[in-house]
Design an enzyme around this catalytic site. Structure first.
Site, PDB file in Angstrom:
ATOM      1  CB  CYS A   1      18.542 -21.173  11.748  1.00 17.40           C
ATOM      2  SG  CYS A   1      17.822 -20.338  13.164  1.00 17.40           S
TER       3      CYS A   1
ATOM      4  CG  HIS B   1      23.473 -19.307  14.181  1.00 21.46           C
ATOM      5  ND1 HIS B   1      23.152 -19.556  12.869  1.00 21.46           N
ATOM      6  CD2 HIS B   1      22.319 -19.524  14.897  1.00 21.46           C
ATOM      7  CE1 HIS B   1      21.867 -19.896  12.794  1.00 21.46           C
ATOM      8  NE2 HIS B   1      21.349 -19.903  14.018  1.00 21.46           N
ATOM      9  CD  GLU B   2      22.326 -20.773  18.610  1.00 18.96           C
ATOM     10  OE1 GLU B   2      21.262 -20.247  18.981  1.00 18.96           O
ATOM     11  OE2 GLU B   2      22.374 -21.624  17.698  1.00 18.96           O
TER      12      GLU B   2
ATOM     13  CG  HIS C   1      18.876 -16.782  17.201  1.00 27.48           C
ATOM     14  ND1 HIS C   1      17.822 -16.710  16.323  1.00 27.48           N
ATOM     15  CD2 HIS C   1      19.572 -17.894  16.859  1.00 27.48           C
ATOM     16  CE1 HIS C   1      17.879 -17.742  15.471  1.00 27.48           C
ATOM     17  NE2 HIS C   1      18.939 -18.472  15.774  1.00 27.48           N
TER      18      HIS C   1
HETATM   19 NI    NI Z   1      19.409 -20.249  14.786  1.00 24.78          NI
END
Ligand code: NI
Length: 174
Positions: A100, A142-143, A146
């Protein structure tokens, strides 16, 4: 060209729930996307979420043709995803290594759903959905994490599988 500074783990904005986009085709959204694309390209990332450049809005970009950071990854189309939702299509999960830009120099072994459906809006406000598997599914999870204030170490089952790239992996080719 506007390459922004990427916030690093520990910055409180990365732990916050991002706000939904309510208007499309605005100068604010256009500038944000330009900044995100420039920043992601400059750092050779596979994805970037708006909170990583200090903007707490539900906007992510991702995509991968060939990327030296992920030499074995399957291609993922260049995508702008706004106000996303994710639904797991099965309970099956798999672990793989993630990195990341907000956790620079490190990798960790992260469990993710292997088969998901995701929905959201394009940059011009068109709704779309996709059903995807494996690496594409991993990138989206993953995104989108966020946007919910979650970084990948918080998803890990065993922090022994978190390490610096040079120790855990061979050096990255640029
Ligand atoms: Ni990331």
């Amino acid at each position: 060209m506007a390459i922004k500074q990427v916030l690093k783990m520990g910055h409180p904005l990365l732990n916050r729930q991002a706000d939904a986009i309510s208007e499309f085709n605005t100068p604010l959204l256009k500038t944000l996307l330009t900044d995100m694309r420039d920043t992601m390209a400059a750092l050779d990332g596979a994805g970037l979420a708006a909170p990583q450049i200090g903007v707490s809005l539900q906007v992510v970009i991702f995509g991968l043709e060939f990327n030296a950071r992920y030499p074995d990854a399957e291609p993922v189309p260049q995508t702008v995803l706004i106000n996303p939702t994710i639904t797991a299509q099965s309970q099956q999960m798999a672990e793989d290594w993630e990195g990341c830009l907000s956790v620079p120099g490190m990798r960790g072994l992260v469990p993710r759903f292997t088969h998901i459906k995701y929905t959201g809006y394009t940059e011009t406000g068109e709704w779309f959905d996709r059903e995807v598997k494996d690496f594409h599914a991993r990138v989206v999870q993953h995104e989108v994490d966020h946007l919910n204030g979650i970084l990948y170490p918080q998803r890990m089952k065993d922090l022994q599988a978190l390490g610096f790239e040079q120790d855990t992996f061979p050096p990255l080719k640029e």
